[in-house]
Design an enzyme around this catalytic site. Sequence first.
Site, PDB file in Angstrom:
ATOM      1  N   ARG A  75       0.869  -1.196   0.000  1.00 12.11           N
ATOM      2  CA  ARG A  75       0.000   0.000   0.000  1.00 12.11           C
ATOM      3  C   ARG A  75       0.893   1.229   0.000  1.00 12.11           C
ATOM      4  NH1 ARG A  75      -3.720  -0.034   5.105  1.00 12.11           N
ATOM      5  NH2 ARG A  75      -4.878  -1.618   3.979  1.00 12.11           N
ATOM      6  N   ARG A 144      -1.162   6.908   9.656  1.00 16.32           N
ATOM      7  CA  ARG A 144      -1.414   6.312   8.337  1.00 16.32           C
ATOM      8  C   ARG A 144      -1.583   7.398   7.271  1.00 16.32           C
ATOM      9  NH1 ARG A 144      -3.379   1.039   8.483  1.00 16.32           N
ATOM     10  NH2 ARG A 144      -2.470  -0.037  10.260  1.00 16.32           N
ATOM     11  N   LYS A 208      -2.778   1.786  15.024  1.00 17.69           N
ATOM     12  CA  LYS A 208      -2.860   2.695  13.881  1.00 17.69           C
ATOM     13  C   LYS A 208      -3.473   4.034  14.294  1.00 17.69           C
ATOM     14  CE  LYS A 208      -5.541  -0.314  11.646  1.00 17.69           C
ATOM     15  NZ  LYS A 208      -6.544  -0.980  10.797  1.00 17.69           N
ATOM     16  N   LYS A 210      -5.160   7.616  12.511  1.00 14.59           N
ATOM     17  CA  LYS A 210      -5.628   8.138  11.218  1.00 14.59           C
ATOM     18  C   LYS A 210      -6.081   9.589  11.318  1.00 14.59           C
ATOM     19  CE  LYS A 210      -7.135   3.635   9.494  1.00 14.59           C
ATOM     20  NZ  LYS A 210      -8.264   2.834   9.001  1.00 14.59           N
ATOM     21  N   CYS A 430     -15.357  -3.070   0.836  1.00 16.27           N
ATOM     22  CA  CYS A 430     -13.944  -3.315   1.168  1.00 16.27           C
ATOM     23  C   CYS A 430     -13.419  -4.486   0.330  1.00 16.27           C
ATOM     24  CB  CYS A 430     -13.805  -3.624   2.649  1.00 16.27           C
ATOM     25  SG  CYS A 430     -14.453  -5.257   3.055  1.00 16.27           S
ATOM     26  N   CYS A 436      -8.058 -10.716   2.021  1.00 17.35           N
ATOM     27  CA  CYS A 436      -8.083 -10.242   3.408  1.00 17.35           C
ATOM     28  C   CYS A 436      -8.200 -11.419   4.370  1.00 17.35           C
ATOM     29  CB  CYS A 436      -9.238  -9.277   3.630  1.00 17.35           C
ATOM     30  SG  CYS A 436      -9.262  -8.737   5.346  1.00 17.35           S
ATOM     31  N   CYS A 475     -16.357  -7.957   7.268  1.00 14.88           N
ATOM     32  CA  CYS A 475     -16.274  -8.217   8.720  1.00 14.88           C
ATOM     33  C   CYS A 475     -16.535  -6.892   9.417  1.00 14.88           C
ATOM     34  CB  CYS A 475     -14.899  -8.807   9.074  1.00 14.88           C
ATOM     35  SG  CYS A 475     -13.597  -7.586   9.302  1.00 14.88           S
ATOM     36  N   CYS A 479     -13.639  -1.350   7.084  1.00 12.44           N
ATOM     37  CA  CYS A 479     -12.758  -0.745   6.081  1.00 12.44           C
ATOM     38  C   CYS A 479     -13.530  -0.020   4.976  1.00 12.44           C
ATOM     39  CB  CYS A 479     -11.860  -1.809   5.472  1.00 12.44           C
ATOM     40  SG  CYS A 479     -10.860  -2.664   6.701  1.00 12.44           S
TER      41      CYS A 479
HETATM   42 FE1  SRM Z   1      -8.832  -1.646   6.885  1.00 19.90          FE
HETATM   43  C1  SRM Z   1      -7.431  -4.225   8.558  1.00 19.90           C
HETATM   44  C2  SRM Z   1      -8.160  -3.150   3.953  1.00 19.90           C
HETATM   45  C3  SRM Z   1      -9.590   1.213   5.300  1.00 19.90           C
HETATM   46  C4  SRM Z   1     -10.394  -0.514   9.708  1.00 19.90           C
HETATM   47  N1  SRM Z   1      -7.884  -3.366   6.363  1.00 19.90           N
HETATM   48  C5  SRM Z   1      -7.337  -4.283   7.207  1.00 19.90           C
HETATM   49  C6  SRM Z   1      -6.528  -5.329   6.442  1.00 19.90           C
HETATM   50  C7  SRM Z   1      -5.128  -4.853   6.353  1.00 19.90           C
HETATM   51  C8  SRM Z   1      -6.591  -6.765   6.995  1.00 19.90           C
HETATM   52  C9  SRM Z   1      -5.475  -7.173   7.923  1.00 19.90           C
HETATM   53  O1  SRM Z   1      -5.333  -6.577   9.023  1.00 19.90           O
HETATM   54  O2  SRM Z   1      -4.757  -8.093   7.587  1.00 19.90           O
HETATM   55  C10 SRM Z   1      -7.253  -5.255   5.077  1.00 19.90           C
HETATM   56  C11 SRM Z   1      -6.423  -5.667   3.884  1.00 19.90           C
HETATM   57  C12 SRM Z   1      -7.306  -6.290   2.826  1.00 19.90           C
HETATM   58  C13 SRM Z   1      -6.602  -6.529   1.561  1.00 19.90           C
HETATM   59  O3  SRM Z   1      -6.415  -7.700   1.198  1.00 19.90           O
HETATM   60  O4  SRM Z   1      -6.257  -5.580   0.860  1.00 19.90           O
HETATM   61  C14 SRM Z   1      -7.781  -3.836   5.108  1.00 19.90           C
HETATM   62  N2  SRM Z   1      -8.746  -1.052   4.997  1.00 19.90           N
HETATM   63  C15 SRM Z   1      -8.548  -1.839   3.910  1.00 19.90           C
HETATM   64  C16 SRM Z   1      -8.816  -1.095   2.631  1.00 19.90           C
HETATM   65  C17 SRM Z   1      -7.893  -1.514   1.490  1.00 19.90           C
HETATM   66  C18 SRM Z   1     -10.292  -1.282   2.252  1.00 19.90           C
HETATM   67  C19 SRM Z   1     -10.648  -0.897   0.843  1.00 19.90           C
HETATM   68  O5  SRM Z   1     -11.221  -1.771   0.186  1.00 19.90           O
HETATM   69  O6  SRM Z   1     -10.416   0.236   0.414  1.00 19.90           O
HETATM   70  C20 SRM Z   1      -8.623   0.348   3.125  1.00 19.90           C
HETATM   71  C21 SRM Z   1      -7.194   0.795   3.038  1.00 19.90           C
HETATM   72  C22 SRM Z   1      -6.999   2.159   3.600  1.00 19.90           C
HETATM   73  C23 SRM Z   1      -5.656   2.752   3.367  1.00 19.90           C
HETATM   74  O7  SRM Z   1      -5.343   3.033   2.213  1.00 19.90           O
HETATM   75  O8  SRM Z   1      -4.940   2.973   4.349  1.00 19.90           O
HETATM   76  C24 SRM Z   1      -9.010   0.195   4.592  1.00 19.90           C
HETATM   77  N3  SRM Z   1      -9.751   0.088   7.435  1.00 19.90           N
HETATM   78  C25 SRM Z   1     -10.072   1.104   6.586  1.00 19.90           C
HETATM   79  C26 SRM Z   1     -11.006   1.990   7.212  1.00 19.90           C
HETATM   80  C27 SRM Z   1     -11.679   3.201   6.557  1.00 19.90           C
HETATM   81  C28 SRM Z   1     -10.939   4.485   6.763  1.00 19.90           C
HETATM   82  O9  SRM Z   1      -9.844   4.510   7.353  1.00 19.90           O
HETATM   83  O10 SRM Z   1     -11.490   5.499   6.343  1.00 19.90           O
HETATM   84  C29 SRM Z   1     -11.259   1.484   8.476  1.00 19.90           C
HETATM   85  C30 SRM Z   1     -12.279   2.038   9.506  1.00 19.90           C
HETATM   86  C31 SRM Z   1     -11.784   3.232  10.221  1.00 19.90           C
HETATM   87  C32 SRM Z   1     -10.945   2.826  11.388  1.00 19.90           C
HETATM   88  O11 SRM Z   1      -9.738   2.698  11.242  1.00 19.90           O
HETATM   89  O12 SRM Z   1     -11.507   2.579  12.468  1.00 19.90           O
HETATM   90  C33 SRM Z   1     -10.448   0.290   8.603  1.00 19.90           C
HETATM   91  N4  SRM Z   1      -8.853  -2.228   8.823  1.00 19.90           N
HETATM   92  C34 SRM Z   1      -9.614  -1.672   9.815  1.00 19.90           C
HETATM   93  C35 SRM Z   1      -9.481  -2.464  11.006  1.00 19.90           C
HETATM   94  C36 SRM Z   1     -10.151  -2.167  12.375  1.00 19.90           C
HETATM   95  C37 SRM Z   1      -9.235  -1.317  13.167  1.00 19.90           C
HETATM   96  C38 SRM Z   1      -9.710  -0.988  14.547  1.00 19.90           C
HETATM   97  O13 SRM Z   1      -8.877  -0.528  15.323  1.00 19.90           O
HETATM   98  O14 SRM Z   1     -10.863  -1.116  14.877  1.00 19.90           O
HETATM   99  C39 SRM Z   1      -8.629  -3.544  10.687  1.00 19.90           C
HETATM  100  C40 SRM Z   1      -8.171  -4.685  11.606  1.00 19.90           C
HETATM  101  C41 SRM Z   1      -7.034  -4.324  12.483  1.00 19.90           C
HETATM  102  O15 SRM Z   1      -6.419  -3.268  12.391  1.00 19.90           O
HETATM  103  O16 SRM Z   1      -6.738  -5.158  13.349  1.00 19.90           O
HETATM  104  C42 SRM Z   1      -8.269  -3.376   9.307  1.00 19.90           C
HETATM  105 FE1  SF4 Z   2     -10.953  -7.273   5.549  1.00 20.39          FE
HETATM  106 FE2  SF4 Z   2     -12.845  -6.783   7.318  1.00 20.39          FE
HETATM  107 FE3  SF4 Z   2     -11.412  -4.783   6.338  1.00 20.39          FE
HETATM  108 FE4  SF4 Z   2     -13.131  -5.965   4.793  1.00 20.39          FE
HETATM  109  S1  SF4 Z   2     -13.642  -4.825   6.671  1.00 20.39           S
HETATM  110  S2  SF4 Z   2     -11.016  -5.493   4.229  1.00 20.39           S
HETATM  111  S3  SF4 Z   2     -13.060  -8.054   5.488  1.00 20.39           S
HETATM  112  S4  SF4 Z   2     -10.634  -6.398   7.601  1.00 20.39           S
END
Ligand code: SRM
Ligand code: SF4
Length: 556
Positions: A75, A144, A208, A210, A430, A436, A475, A479
Amino acid sequence: MADQKNLSVVEKIKVASDALRGTLKESLQDELTGAVREMDHALVKFHGMYEQDDRDLREERAAQKLDKLYSFMIRLRIPGGFITPEQWITAHHVAGKYTTGVIKITTRQTIQLHGILKRHIKPTLKDFNIVGLDSIAACGDVNRNVIASSHPSISPLHAHIHGYAKKISEALLPKTRAFYEVWLDEEVLVDKKLEEDPLYQDRYLPRKFKVAIAIPPNNDVDVFANDVALIAIIENEKLLGFNVAIGGGLGATHGNPATYPRLATVIGFVPEEKLIETVYQIATVQRDNGNRSDRKLSRLKYTVDNMGVDVFKAELEKRLGFLLEPAKPYVFTERRDHFGWEQSQDGKWHYTIFVENGRVTDDEKLALKTALLKIAETGKANFRFTTNQNLTLGDIAKKDRAAVEAILNEFNIIEHTEKAGGMRRNAIACVAFNTCPLALAEAQRYLPTLISKIEPLLEKYSLQDDEISIRMTGCPNGCGRSTLAEIGFVGTAYGRYNLQLGGDRLGERLNKTYKENVDEQTILNELDGLFARYSANRNPGETFGDFTIREKLVSD
Ligand code: SRM
Ligand code: SF4
């Protein structure tokens, strides 16, 4: 200071990592496996990548007694989601050489590439480095990718405000030279004093972190979903500064009531010259007070709730040496990408393309990837990613508009963007399967099909032009920001989702679970009934989300 006794495994790995170097060099040399060593698995994230495996192939490979098919997702760090045409050309070719070929625009305004084999990580990052792109801190327990309102036409001050995304990203970048040594083969740093890091020290943040910048009246960035939400305050065409909100985050865990999505709380206003110091010190309060034992409870939102907003704010002001001013009034009236052509006040043209779920690829319906390469090769448009996974071809001079438009037409991109229905164009899903590791259900591979089944229902009730926001995540991590949609789907198991209702259209209210663990047929039956009620009983101008609250389908 939070309890620092039972430190989680990741905390120990960070401290022992020699500024994020770990044993990455050794891991890369190990040709027996496509994976990296266990400790390095956590560390690669700080360098902007995740080790993954193809979940579609897991069972088949296990039956053949084969190891998982490991690969990496990289990324990039692209503050504000802005890159030049030259940089896009590199992304295109790198995607072709080393990855699945798909360039994925993420919900944080950057791009990721999947399926990169361990031996191809270095060449990938070296190619990006040549054009000034990196993946430092795109993942991991650090600040991030900083996001900012994408659309230049929103304000004559857009460029100035948008510039803070880069400034904040740079101010909060880890100081370690590990990225350059491990991936770009630069000389090993001897004088370790040169990488002393007053912000991250050796423990980095608990989780993380943000930051988002919104320019009212458009909340396209979903600002309140961020640990730090900055809202630009403009009066008489002058930027006064920013309202500051803290503690947003959308992730939760099914069955763990201690975890929850939370919108950021506005705590005050700072003039622009104090902005970066303020964001920096919010990070230090989180660094020193965040939970380092239980990673499920370590985001800033939990620190804010544990300390209390007032105590957190007082601690912040103590560190800053000044008081925040009272928050200033602002109004959001929309949360959307402006598709099609728009002109900004400086006379430049911008065309926003609908990219379904951010997947830039060529398929039987649309040769989007080829079209974008052709446009990049003209050098006439910059590439601006939106936080809704779309793409704006930006900053096009008046004299160049026709040339860009000709390519867009040649590849049917304009027709594709204009013909997509209101719900589809504003939908977000997502990644989920097949990469994922946390996915419980499909998202980007399924939402387009589901929308095709929902569209006839919208037509049945003449709602096809109503831009009801619909989002799906595989899930509850959020995301695709599904908890901020009017209709949210949160994956519970393969083919099953919680159906969530009651979010508003501006990203200022979270939705709630309406039906648990439902399958496609139940979803369609439910929506049929809901749309019938909405079209018959809604007040003039009332949005679907507001209607579901007024009808008490879910609690406010
Ligand atoms: Fe996310 C984890 C994809 C935006 C909350 N996110 C992941 C992971 C890396 C899975 C992992 O931990 O192994 C996913 C990778 C999937 C893959 O195969 O590519 C993943 N997140 C994404 C993306 C690619 C979704 C998308 O389809 O666009 C977004 C990439 C953002 C970026 O460029 O940095 C993405 N993730 C978000 C957002 C939305 C936002 O930031 O506006 C959130 C919700 C906001 C937040 O952070 O609360 C988000 N991602 C999470 C979480 C829950 C974190 C938490 O503390 O609650 C995880 C799981 C974790 O961190 O343990 C996670
Ligand atoms: Fe993976 Fe859950 Fe984030 Fe979707 S919402 S990319 S299933 S960690």
